[in-house]
Design a protein around this motif. Structure first.
Motif, PDB file in Angstrom:
ATOM      1  N   HIS A   1      -2.963  -3.375  10.430  1.00  0.00           N
ATOM      2  CA  HIS A   1      -2.770  -2.695   9.156  1.00  0.00           C
ATOM      3  C   HIS A   1      -3.454  -3.401   7.986  1.00  0.00           C
ATOM      4  N   LYS A   2      -3.800  -4.648   8.128  1.00  0.00           N
ATOM      5  CA  LYS A   2      -4.244  -5.488   7.014  1.00  0.00           C
ATOM      6  C   LYS A   2      -5.434  -4.905   6.242  1.00  0.00           C
ATOM      7  N   LYS A   3      -6.474  -4.450   6.939  1.00  0.00           N
ATOM      8  CA  LYS A   3      -7.683  -3.955   6.274  1.00  0.00           C
ATOM      9  C   LYS A   3      -7.395  -2.700   5.441  1.00  0.00           C
ATOM     10  N   ALA A   4      -6.736  -1.720   6.038  1.00  0.00           N
ATOM     11  CA  ALA A   4      -6.409  -0.484   5.316  1.00  0.00           C
ATOM     12  C   ALA A   4      -5.447  -0.765   4.168  1.00  0.00           C
ATOM     13  N   CYS A   5      -4.555  -1.715   4.387  1.00  0.00           N
ATOM     14  CA  CYS A   5      -3.568  -2.072   3.369  1.00  0.00           C
ATOM     15  C   CYS A   5      -4.255  -2.645   2.130  1.00  0.00           C
ATOM     16  N   LYS A   6      -5.175  -3.575   2.340  1.00  0.00           N
ATOM     17  CA  LYS A   6      -5.878  -4.192   1.208  1.00  0.00           C
ATOM     18  C   LYS A   6      -6.673  -3.161   0.426  1.00  0.00           C
ATOM     19  N   LYS A   7      -7.327  -2.252   1.142  1.00  0.00           N
ATOM     20  CA  LYS A   7      -8.125  -1.211   0.479  1.00  0.00           C
ATOM     21  C   LYS A   7      -7.237  -0.313  -0.367  1.00  0.00           C
ATOM     22  N   ARG A   8      -6.142   0.170   0.216  1.00  0.00           N
ATOM     23  CA  ARG A   8      -5.240   1.070  -0.516  1.00  0.00           C
ATOM     24  C   ARG A   8      -4.546   0.350  -1.672  1.00  0.00           C
ATOM     25  N   ALA A   9      -4.179  -0.910  -1.479  1.00  0.00           N
ATOM     26  CA  ALA A   9      -3.532  -1.675  -2.550  1.00  0.00           C
ATOM     27  C   ALA A   9      -4.484  -1.826  -3.736  1.00  0.00           C
ATOM     28  N   ALA A  10      -5.775  -2.042  -3.461  1.00  0.00           N
ATOM     29  CA  ALA A  10      -6.767  -2.137  -4.532  1.00  0.00           C
ATOM     30  C   ALA A  10      -6.897  -0.801  -5.266  1.00  0.00           C
ATOM     31  N   GLU A  11      -6.883   0.301  -4.518  1.00  0.00           N
ATOM     32  CA  GLU A  11      -6.951   1.626  -5.138  1.00  0.00           C
ATOM     33  C   GLU A  11      -5.742   1.869  -6.042  1.00  0.00           C
ATOM     34  N   LEU A  12      -4.570   1.472  -5.581  1.00  0.00           N
ATOM     35  CA  LEU A  12      -3.357   1.644  -6.385  1.00  0.00           C
ATOM     36  C   LEU A  12      -3.417   0.815  -7.664  1.00  0.00           C
ATOM     37  N   ARG A  13      -3.936  -0.418  -7.556  1.00  0.00           N
ATOM     38  CA  ARG A  13      -4.078  -1.266  -8.752  1.00  0.00           C
ATOM     39  C   ARG A  13      -5.040  -0.618  -9.743  1.00  0.00           C
ATOM     40  N   ASP A  14      -6.163  -0.075  -9.230  1.00  0.00           N
ATOM     41  CA  ASP A  14      -7.129   0.581 -10.113  1.00  0.00           C
ATOM     42  C   ASP A  14      -6.523   1.805 -10.782  1.00  0.00           C
ATOM     43  N   GLU A  15      -5.801   2.622 -10.009  1.00  0.00           N
ATOM     44  CA  GLU A  15      -5.163   3.809 -10.581  1.00  0.00           C
ATOM     45  C   GLU A  15      -4.197   3.422 -11.687  1.00  0.00           C
ATOM     46  N   LYS A  16      -3.423   2.374 -11.439  1.00  0.00           N
ATOM     47  CA  LYS A  16      -2.461   1.920 -12.448  1.00  0.00           C
ATOM     48  C   LYS A  16      -3.187   1.423 -13.686  1.00  0.00           C
ATOM     49  N   LEU A  17      -4.255   0.667 -13.470  1.00  0.00           N
ATOM     50  CA  LEU A  17      -5.025   0.135 -14.594  1.00  0.00           C
ATOM     51  C   LEU A  17      -5.641   1.252 -15.421  1.00  0.00           C
ATOM     52  N   TYR A  18      -6.286   2.214 -14.751  1.00  0.00           N
ATOM     53  CA  TYR A  18      -6.952   3.287 -15.474  1.00  0.00           C
ATOM     54  C   TYR A  18      -5.976   4.275 -16.094  1.00  0.00           C
ATOM     55  N   SER A  19      -4.795   4.407 -15.526  1.00  0.00           N
ATOM     56  CA  SER A  19      -3.833   5.345 -16.085  1.00  0.00           C
ATOM     57  C   SER A  19      -3.156   4.792 -17.331  1.00  0.00           C
ATOM     58  N   GLN A  20      -3.223   3.480 -17.537  1.00  0.00           N
ATOM     59  CA  GLN A  20      -2.647   2.899 -18.746  1.00  0.00           C
ATOM     60  C   GLN A  20      -3.401   3.394 -19.961  1.00  0.00           C
ATOM     61  N   GLY A  21      -4.698   3.537 -19.784  1.00  0.00           N
ATOM     62  CA  GLY A  21      -5.572   4.103 -20.793  1.00  0.00           C
ATOM     63  C   GLY A  21      -5.343   3.613 -22.207  1.00  0.00           C
ATOM     64  N   HIS A  22      -6.371   3.469 -22.899  1.00  0.00           N
ATOM     65  CA  HIS A  22      -6.309   3.165 -24.319  1.00  0.00           C
ATOM     66  C   HIS A  22      -6.938   4.366 -24.997  1.00  0.00           C
ATOM     67  N   GLU A  23      -6.100   5.356 -25.224  1.00  0.00           N
ATOM     68  CA  GLU A  23      -6.574   6.609 -25.794  1.00  0.00           C
ATOM     69  C   GLU A  23      -7.059   6.380 -27.220  1.00  0.00           C
TER      70      GLU A  23
ATOM     71  N   CYS B   1       0.794  -1.232   0.000  1.00  0.00           N
ATOM     72  CA  CYS B   1       0.000   0.000   0.000  1.00  0.00           C
ATOM     73  C   CYS B   1       0.824   1.279   0.000  1.00  0.00           C
ATOM     74  N   LEU B   2       2.058   1.209   0.397  1.00  0.00           N
ATOM     75  CA  LEU B   2       2.952   2.362   0.473  1.00  0.00           C
ATOM     76  C   LEU B   2       2.492   3.427   1.475  1.00  0.00           C
ATOM     77  N   LEU B   3       1.580   3.063   2.398  1.00  0.00           N
ATOM     78  CA  LEU B   3       1.053   4.033   3.359  1.00  0.00           C
ATOM     79  C   LEU B   3       1.922   4.193   4.602  1.00  0.00           C
ATOM     80  N   VAL B   4       2.536   3.112   5.060  1.00  0.00           N
ATOM     81  CA  VAL B   4       3.287   3.157   6.309  1.00  0.00           C
ATOM     82  C   VAL B   4       4.725   2.715   6.084  1.00  0.00           C
ATOM     83  N   LYS B   5       5.585   3.150   6.999  1.00  0.00           N
ATOM     84  CA  LYS B   5       6.992   2.763   6.959  1.00  0.00           C
ATOM     85  C   LYS B   5       7.299   1.940   8.191  1.00  0.00           C
ATOM     86  N   TYR B   6       8.176   0.986   8.029  1.00  0.00           N
ATOM     87  CA  TYR B   6       8.565   0.113   9.133  1.00  0.00           C
ATOM     88  C   TYR B   6      10.075   0.165   9.325  1.00  0.00           C
TER      89      TYR B   6
END
Length: 100
Positions: free
Chosen positions: A35-57, A17-22
């Motif tokens: 951390h598990k619940k917030a991590c899964k949510k943020r990781a899904a958001e990051l995957r979606d952002e990456k997917l949508y930013s690839q775009g097929h213009e 998720c890149l949200l916290v540092k250890y």
């Protein structure tokens, strides 16, 4: 008690998720349950952002030059080439021109 972090390991981000540092592996493992619940949510958001930013213009020619909307596929069915400008114009704009 735990493994000490070396300089290379100090303050590493959670890989998912890149949200916290250890400071080390032991700290990461101890915090995992919280951390598990917030991590899964943020990781899904990051995957979606990456997917949508690839775009097929779509190419500029795939848009009607009058209303600027994308012409649906199959384009031959929803648009016609105007002989005056040799551009593909959507049927909605052609219909509006004939009504005037």
């Amino acid at each position: 008690l735990g493994r000490l972090a070396t300089k290379e390991q100090y303050a590493k981000n959670c890989n998912a998720c890149l949200l916290v540092k250890y400071c080390g592996v032991d700290c990461q493992m101890a915090h995992r349950k919280q951390h598990k619940k917030a991590c899964k949510k943020r990781a899904a958001e990051l995957r979606d952002e990456k997917l949508y930013s690839q775009g097929h213009e779509r190419a500029e020619a795939d848009f009607c030059p009058i209303c600027l909307l994308a012409i649906p596929f199959p384009m031959e069915e929803y648009a016609s080439i105007r002989p005056c400008c040799m551009k593909l114009v959507c049927n909605g704009c052609i219909h509006a021109m004939h009504k005037q």
